[in-house]
Design a protein around this motif. Structure first.
Motif, PDB file in Angstrom:
ATOM      1  N   THR A 170       0.845  -1.197   0.000  1.00 41.34           N
ATOM      2  CA  THR A 170       0.000   0.000   0.000  1.00 41.34           C
ATOM      3  C   THR A 170       0.876   1.240   0.000  1.00 41.34           C
ATOM      4  O   THR A 170       2.063   1.188   0.366  1.00 41.34           O
ATOM      5  CB  THR A 170      -0.923   0.044   1.243  1.00 41.34           C
ATOM      6  OG1 THR A 170      -0.108   0.170   2.420  1.00 41.34           O
ATOM      7  CG2 THR A 170      -1.815  -1.188   1.313  1.00 41.34           C
ATOM      8  N   TYR A 200       0.566   3.553   2.055  1.00 40.06           N
ATOM      9  CA  TYR A 200       0.913   3.774   3.465  1.00 40.06           C
ATOM     10  C   TYR A 200       2.190   3.015   3.822  1.00 40.06           C
ATOM     11  O   TYR A 200       3.089   3.566   4.461  1.00 40.06           O
ATOM     12  CB  TYR A 200      -0.232   3.342   4.384  1.00 40.06           C
ATOM     13  CG  TYR A 200       0.113   3.564   5.835  1.00 40.06           C
ATOM     14  CD1 TYR A 200      -0.066   4.814   6.413  1.00 40.06           C
ATOM     15  CD2 TYR A 200       0.668   2.543   6.609  1.00 40.06           C
ATOM     16  CE1 TYR A 200       0.287   5.041   7.738  1.00 40.06           C
ATOM     17  CE2 TYR A 200       1.025   2.761   7.931  1.00 40.06           C
ATOM     18  CZ  TYR A 200       0.838   4.007   8.491  1.00 40.06           C
ATOM     19  OH  TYR A 200       1.200   4.241   9.785  1.00 40.06           O
ATOM     20  N   ASN A 229       5.290   5.107   4.950  1.00 42.50           N
ATOM     21  CA  ASN A 229       5.413   5.140   6.412  1.00 42.50           C
ATOM     22  C   ASN A 229       5.854   3.829   7.053  1.00 42.50           C
ATOM     23  O   ASN A 229       5.971   3.771   8.279  1.00 42.50           O
ATOM     24  CB  ASN A 229       4.067   5.549   7.022  1.00 42.50           C
ATOM     25  CG  ASN A 229       3.591   6.868   6.490  1.00 42.50           C
ATOM     26  OD1 ASN A 229       4.268   7.870   6.590  1.00 42.50           O
ATOM     27  ND2 ASN A 229       2.410   6.864   5.876  1.00 42.50           N
ATOM     28  N   ASP A 247       4.975  12.538   0.423  1.00 40.75           N
ATOM     29  CA  ASP A 247       3.528  12.760   0.379  1.00 40.75           C
ATOM     30  C   ASP A 247       2.881  11.803  -0.617  1.00 40.75           C
ATOM     31  O   ASP A 247       3.496  11.369  -1.586  1.00 40.75           O
ATOM     32  CB  ASP A 247       3.224  14.220   0.028  1.00 40.75           C
ATOM     33  CG  ASP A 247       3.655  14.548  -1.381  1.00 40.75           C
ATOM     34  OD1 ASP A 247       2.799  14.523  -2.281  1.00 40.75           O
ATOM     35  OD2 ASP A 247       4.857  14.799  -1.592  1.00 40.75           O
ATOM     36  N   TYR A 248       1.627  11.478  -0.354  1.00 43.72           N
ATOM     37  CA  TYR A 248       0.915  10.486  -1.158  1.00 43.72           C
ATOM     38  C   TYR A 248       0.741  10.920  -2.612  1.00 43.72           C
ATOM     39  O   TYR A 248       0.770  10.085  -3.510  1.00 43.72           O
ATOM     40  CB  TYR A 248      -0.449  10.157  -0.553  1.00 43.72           C
ATOM     41  CG  TYR A 248      -0.368   9.392   0.747  1.00 43.72           C
ATOM     42  CD1 TYR A 248       0.604   8.418   0.943  1.00 43.72           C
ATOM     43  CD2 TYR A 248      -1.251   9.634   1.777  1.00 43.72           C
ATOM     44  CE1 TYR A 248       0.675   7.707   2.132  1.00 43.72           C
ATOM     45  CE2 TYR A 248      -1.185   8.926   2.968  1.00 43.72           C
ATOM     46  CZ  TYR A 248      -0.221   7.966   3.136  1.00 43.72           C
ATOM     47  OH  TYR A 248      -0.142   7.265   4.308  1.00 43.72           O
ATOM     48  N   ARG A 265       2.077   8.631  -5.462  1.00 45.29           N
ATOM     49  CA  ARG A 265       1.131   8.075  -6.443  1.00 45.29           C
ATOM     50  C   ARG A 265       1.594   8.379  -7.870  1.00 45.29           C
ATOM     51  O   ARG A 265       1.558   7.512  -8.738  1.00 45.29           O
ATOM     52  CB  ARG A 265      -0.271   8.631  -6.201  1.00 45.29           C
ATOM     53  CG  ARG A 265      -1.283   8.039  -7.150  1.00 45.29           C
ATOM     54  CD  ARG A 265      -2.672   8.645  -6.952  1.00 45.29           C
ATOM     55  NE  ARG A 265      -3.588   7.968  -7.829  1.00 45.29           N
ATOM     56  CZ  ARG A 265      -4.622   7.256  -7.428  1.00 45.29           C
ATOM     57  NH1 ARG A 265      -4.894   7.133  -6.153  1.00 45.29           N
ATOM     58  NH2 ARG A 265      -5.404   6.675  -8.297  1.00 45.29           N
ATOM     59  N   SER A 267      -8.905   4.948  -0.153  1.00 47.21           N
ATOM     60  CA  SER A 267      -8.234   6.246  -0.060  1.00 47.21           C
ATOM     61  C   SER A 267      -6.853   6.084  -0.682  1.00 47.21           C
ATOM     62  O   SER A 267      -6.427   4.968  -1.000  1.00 47.21           O
ATOM     63  CB  SER A 267      -8.106   6.686   1.396  1.00 47.21           C
ATOM     64  OG  SER A 267      -7.218   5.828   2.085  1.00 47.21           O
ATOM     65  N   ASP A 268      -6.141   7.206  -0.858  1.00 42.25           N
ATOM     66  CA  ASP A 268      -4.774   7.110  -1.382  1.00 42.25           C
ATOM     67  C   ASP A 268      -3.911   6.218  -0.504  1.00 42.25           C
ATOM     68  O   ASP A 268      -3.096   5.444  -0.983  1.00 42.25           O
ATOM     69  CB  ASP A 268      -4.129   8.494  -1.482  1.00 42.25           C
ATOM     70  CG  ASP A 268      -4.352   9.131  -2.844  1.00 42.25           C
ATOM     71  OD1 ASP A 268      -4.865   8.445  -3.747  1.00 42.25           O
ATOM     72  OD2 ASP A 268      -4.014  10.313  -2.992  1.00 42.25           O
ATOM     73  N   GLU A 269      -4.122   6.330   0.795  1.00 46.61           N
ATOM     74  CA  GLU A 269      -3.366   5.541   1.763  1.00 46.61           C
ATOM     75  C   GLU A 269      -3.520   4.035   1.529  1.00 46.61           C
ATOM     76  O   GLU A 269      -2.595   3.262   1.709  1.00 46.61           O
ATOM     77  CB  GLU A 269      -3.904   5.930   3.142  1.00 46.61           C
ATOM     78  CG  GLU A 269      -3.095   5.588   4.301  1.00 46.61           C
ATOM     79  CD  GLU A 269      -3.690   6.224   5.553  1.00 46.61           C
ATOM     80  OE1 GLU A 269      -4.570   5.609   6.170  1.00 46.61           O
ATOM     81  OE2 GLU A 269      -3.227   7.314   5.911  1.00 46.61           O
ATOM     82  N   ASP A 270      -4.726   3.643   1.102  1.00 49.10           N
ATOM     83  CA  ASP A 270      -5.034   2.232   0.880  1.00 49.10           C
ATOM     84  C   ASP A 270      -4.758   1.768  -0.550  1.00 49.10           C
ATOM     85  O   ASP A 270      -4.971   0.598  -0.862  1.00 49.10           O
ATOM     86  CB  ASP A 270      -6.517   1.951   1.185  1.00 49.10           C
ATOM     87  CG  ASP A 270      -6.847   2.159   2.651  1.00 49.10           C
ATOM     88  OD1 ASP A 270      -5.939   2.017   3.486  1.00 49.10           O
ATOM     89  OD2 ASP A 270      -8.014   2.461   2.953  1.00 49.10           O
TER      90      ASP A 270
END
Length: 188
Positions: A135, A137, A141, A154-155, A159, A178-181
């Motif tokens: 992911t 994330y 992170n 940053d996402y 991306r 979400s972008d995180e996922d």
């Protein structure tokens, strides 16, 4: 002149930052070309130092490095837009927001997305993580990336970098809630 920064070191502004005409778009095209180059270099270096990529143009002109209260000067919004346009043409920025809207927000890339993409691919290959779904994330992170320069990225930039890998046929993105996922499988 120094500005505050993250993680200890302060950003050292170049001497020209104290020169009032630096903040006024020069009418001579050759002078403007050099001035724009200096601004582009400063923006990229400042964003790299502060690990900042999002830039709201109208607000940014009131903050360093686009203003210098000591000499009571600030770059005009329209001039900053021209600087960002130059960064976009170099691949070091991208306007964000709906197409045709006022160019007010952008992403600044202190490394181009293609460079981040190569770093991500090399990291996945070195760790034996190719063909594994990760992911955003985890990439930004996760404990496995803590020693990587892209850790904390940053996402939006991450991306775009993964989209560059996908366009090269070296990754596949999977939609998340979400972008995180957002998931990605990086190919060998």
């Amino acid at each position: 002149m120094a500005t505050g920064g993250g993680a200890g070191a302060r950003f050292q502004l170049p001497e020209i930052h104290s020169f009032p005409p630096f903040f006024t778009r020069q009418p001579n095209e050759d002078t403007w070309k050099e001035q724009r180059r200096l601004w582009c270099d400063l923006v990229v270096a400042f964003c790299r130092h502060h690990r900042r990529s999002a830039l709201a143009v109208a607000e940014a002109v009131n903050e360093p490095p686009f203003s210098n209260p000591r000499i009571r000067r600030a770059l005009r919004v329209d001039t900053l837009r021209e600087v960002v346009d130059e960064l976009v043409s170099q691949g070091h920025a991208a306007w964000t927001g709906p197409k045709g809207s006022v160019r007010d927000t952008c992403l600044v890339f202190w490394r181009k997305p293609e460079v981040w993409a190569a770093m991500l691919h090399q990291w996945a290959a070195d760790r034996g993580l190719c063909n594994t779904v990760l992911t955003l994330y985890e990439l930004a992170n996760g404990d496995d990336t803590a020693d990587q320069e892209f850790h904390g990225l940053d996402y939006a930039t991450l991306r775009r970098s993964l989209e560059a890998l996908q366009s090269q046929g070296r990754a596949q993105l999977f939609a998340g809630s979400s972008d995180e996922d957002l998931g990605v499988k990086i190919f060998t």
